[in-house]
Design a protein around this motif. Structure first.
Motif, PDB file in Angstrom:
ATOM      1  N   LEU A 181       0.696  -1.317  -0.045  1.00  0.00           N
ATOM      2  CA  LEU A 181      -0.094   0.143   0.219  1.00  0.00           C
ATOM      3  C   LEU A 181       0.778   1.233   0.036  1.00  0.00           C
ATOM      4  N   ASP A 182       2.115   1.155   0.476  1.00  0.00           N
ATOM      5  CA  ASP A 182       2.794   2.279   0.472  1.00  0.00           C
ATOM      6  C   ASP A 182       3.314   2.899  -0.933  1.00  0.00           C
ATOM      7  N   ILE A 184       0.929   3.683  -3.152  1.00  0.00           N
ATOM      8  CA  ILE A 184      -0.297   4.675  -3.197  1.00  0.00           C
ATOM      9  C   ILE A 184       0.334   5.886  -2.768  1.00  0.00           C
ATOM     10  N   ARG A 190      -4.124   6.193   0.385  1.00  0.00           N
ATOM     11  CA  ARG A 190      -3.444   5.248   1.018  1.00  0.00           C
ATOM     12  C   ARG A 190      -4.097   4.905   2.371  1.00  0.00           C
ATOM     13  N   ARG A 194      -5.729   1.547   3.097  1.00  0.00           N
ATOM     14  CA  ARG A 194      -5.524   0.440   4.126  1.00  0.00           C
ATOM     15  C   ARG A 194      -6.667   0.065   4.975  1.00  0.00           C
ATOM     16  N   ARG A 448       9.593   6.879   0.798  1.00  0.00           N
ATOM     17  CA  ARG A 448       9.000   5.522   0.898  1.00  0.00           C
ATOM     18  C   ARG A 448       9.631   4.774   1.965  1.00  0.00           C
TER      19      ARG A 448
END
Length: 459
Positions: A181-182, A184, A190, A194, A448
């Motif tokens: 999901l990171d 996004i 995001r 999640r 990130r």
């Protein structure tokens, strides 16, 4: 003003390539598989030429001489070619590398204790082709004879899950998607994604946007965008490095250390046997007067094909040996020791034109203890040092990877930080070059990596 056009003869020196020489150039540029196929197609049309594939390898190795496999009737004065007939058929290499090899390679640059590295490696080996861990940590610990090591295995699992590709080593689809999901970029989207993955996976699977909107108290439009973003993620990350995405190559040469010295040999199993059918030649000689010009041309071309096979193998071996002589430190110490190398340097050593070297290294592969590399991998322009020396880009990439592997998770290094540290070590490198190298190694940007570090710390 008068303009007149006149024709005057001029003598201009230009290289003229015969059709046969042009054909030889095309053959030199082919991969081992393409070359073998071209020989087989020629043999189908030429009764004098025989092409026999090398026998299947077995656990004892490949029997017979590579030189004999190339040609049963070498041209007069042909150079004897060193060969390696011990390359097992399992050493045919699939590109890109397997998932397990890809992960082991990343683990190899982490600073882990022997025990930590062993647990991480065991986890990698336990992954299936989809990239999932299908057994529990307790079961893995029992299989390793470490019944009380579940806490250490949990730490090792986090390490493996932080590797590329994102989502690897998950124990469920839900966890796999959650690990990705990171990717996004939008923070709000995001967070919504999640919440959907962690709490409403069943509604996500059914695609029920209305109920998801009600359950998450988000607008249907936002939910639809979040669902679309989630569906862009990969529920089978292992497939990026699986059989469906591979093409098989056969190394043309092998390199190994024998009694302290690096030995470069032709790979016998990559070379079909090429010969002239002597029975047909004798029959042709007996009836030469009755035979037409076409048969004579076939015989001439068959003999040329045999000689060309020897010359092609000799050129590839000569180039590979010259490369190994200059990249010994790479073989001894890995990517950090790669030296800059130009085509002309090898051309001068082998005694051919640089364009011949360019064709010789195209689609040709070398099997080494460090892995299998295309010969082009060993050529690069150097990046200068403040002291006047130079390093190959591969060495700089490995150094960047090493700096990132030891960065503090809470304060990862930006590309500017990396460029500054490299400059302090004497390397003349710009920030944009660092960015290019980092992206080429599929390493996430600093933001990130910071988010990933925070997640690991929270876990």
């Amino acid at each position: 003003m008068n303009h007149s056009i006149s024709l005057q003869p001029r003598h201009v020196q230009a290289a003229v390539f015969s059709p046969r020489l042009q054909h030889a150039v095309r053959l030199l540029q082919m991969s081992a598989q393409e070359y073998a196929q071209a020989l087989r197609e020629t043999a189908d049309l030429n009764p004098f030429l025989e092409v026999e594939d090398p026998p299947a390898a077995d656990a004892e190795g490949l029997a017979g001489s590579a030189f004999e496999r190339i040609t049963a009737a070498p041209a007069s004065g042909a150079q004897h070619l060193s060969h390696d007939d011990s390359l097992d058929f399992m050493q045919r290499v699939a590109l890109p590398e397997s998932l397990h090899a890809h992960l082991h390679g990343q683990l190899g640059v982490l600073r882990l204790s022997q025990r930590e590295a062993a647990f991480a490696a065991a986890l990698v080996e336990a992954l299936d082709d989809d990239g999932y861990l299908r057994i529990s940590l307790a079961e893995l610990g029992a299989a390793l004879g470490e019944h009380s090591a579940e806490a250490e295995l949990r730490i090792a699992l986090k390490r493996v899950q932080a590797l590329d590709p994102a989502g690897v080593a998950a124990r469920s689809v839900q966890e796999c998607i959650g690990l990705q999901l990171d990717a996004i970029a939008d923070a709000g989207m995001r967070q919504l994604a999640r919440r959907i993955v962690e709490r409403h996976i069943d509604l996500l699977a059914s695609g029920d946007v209305a109920r998801l909107s009600s359950a998450t108290e988000a607008s249907p439009a936002d939910v639809a965008r979040a669902v679309a973003a989630i569906r862009q993620l990969n529920p089978r990350p292992g497939w990026q490095h699986g059989d469906a995405a591979t093409r098989v190559v056969m190394p043309d040469v092998t390199v190994k250390k024998v009694r302290g010295a690096w030995k470069t040999s032709l790979n016998a199993s990559a070379m079909p046997r090429v010969s002239v059918n002597t029975a047909y030649v004798e029959l042709f000689e007996q009836h030469r007067k009755q035979a037409g010009a076409a048969l004579k041309d076939c015989l001439e071309h068959a003999r040329w094909a045999v000689g060309n096979a020897v010359q092609r193998a000799s050129t590839i071996l000569g180039v590979a040996r010259a490369i190994v002589a200059r990249q010994t430190m790479f073989l001894e110490h890995g990517p950090l020791a790669m030296k800059p190398l130009g085509l002309r340097e090898i051309a001068d050593e082998v005694g051919v034109h640089p364009s011949t070297i360019s064709r010789s290294v195209h689609n040709k592969y070398m099997a080494t203890p460090c892995g299998v590399f295309e010969l082009q991998h060993f050529f690069s322009r150097g990046l200068t040092h403040a002291t006047g020396g130079a390093s190959a880009p591969v060495a700089l990439q490995e150094l960047i990877r090493e700096l990132i592997s030891v960065e503090r998770p809470a304060a990862p290094l930006s590309d500017v930080d990396l460029a500054r540290q490299l400059t302090q070590q004497g390397f003349c490198i710009a920030r944009r070059t660092v960015t290019k190298y980092r992206q080429g190694m599929n390493i996430d940007p600093v933001e990130r990596r910071r988010v990933q570090g925070e997640r690991r710390a929270a876990a």
